[in-house]
Scaffold this motif. Structure first.
Motif, PDB file in Angstrom:
ATOM      1  N   PRO A 153     -21.574 -16.353 -55.288  1.00  0.00           N
ATOM      2  CA  PRO A 153     -20.993 -16.056 -53.973  1.00  0.00           C
ATOM      3  C   PRO A 153     -21.989 -15.420 -53.004  1.00  0.00           C
ATOM      4  N   ILE A 154     -22.924 -14.637 -53.507  1.00  0.00           N
ATOM      5  CA  ILE A 154     -23.906 -14.005 -52.623  1.00  0.00           C
ATOM      6  C   ILE A 154     -24.843 -15.065 -52.047  1.00  0.00           C
ATOM      7  N   GLU A 179     -26.700 -18.580 -47.634  1.00  0.00           N
ATOM      8  CA  GLU A 179     -26.985 -19.925 -47.140  1.00  0.00           C
ATOM      9  C   GLU A 179     -26.123 -20.282 -45.942  1.00  0.00           C
ATOM     10  N   GLU A 180     -24.869 -19.869 -45.959  1.00  0.00           N
ATOM     11  CA  GLU A 180     -23.988 -20.153 -44.820  1.00  0.00           C
ATOM     12  C   GLU A 180     -24.486 -19.460 -43.556  1.00  0.00           C
ATOM     13  N   HIS A 191     -25.506 -26.096 -49.996  1.00  0.00           N
ATOM     14  CA  HIS A 191     -25.322 -25.509 -51.312  1.00  0.00           C
ATOM     15  C   HIS A 191     -24.268 -26.300 -52.059  1.00  0.00           C
ATOM     16  N   ASP A 192     -24.517 -26.505 -53.340  1.00  0.00           N
ATOM     17  CA  ASP A 192     -23.569 -27.202 -54.216  1.00  0.00           C
ATOM     18  C   ASP A 192     -23.064 -28.503 -53.604  1.00  0.00           C
TER      19      ASP A 192
END
Length: 82
Positions: free
Chosen positions: A13-14, A19-20, A78-79
């Motif tokens: 989550p960090i 990244e967001e 991400h992901d």
């Protein structure tokens, strides 16, 4: 590395939040920051402040690396499997 192996590794989550937020920053900002640090370094060198010039001049590389990271986050995200 195939897609099934890659899907086992998720961002935490960090990292996802970083990244967001990073993706919101314009890529040009890092290039201009690197150029500005080189300009300030040159100015300090001309003013005879050698140590300060070296200190500020060394900021260019980290700014450029942050720009590369920013570009990767924007293009890859991400992901991607999500």
């Amino acid at each position: 590395m195939d897609a099934t192996e890659n899907s086992k590794h998720k961002e935490g989550p960090i990292a996802r939040n970083i990244e967001e937020q990073t993706a919101k920053i314009p890529s040009d900002l890092f290039l201009w920051a690197a150029l500005a640090s080189m300009g300030v370094s040159l100015t300090l060198k001309c003013l005879g402040k050698k140590h300060n010039a070296l200190f500020v001049g060394q900021w260019a590389a980290p700014f450029l690396l942050l720009g590369v990271y920013n570009k990767i986050v924007k293009t890859e995200g991400h992901d991607q499997a999500e």
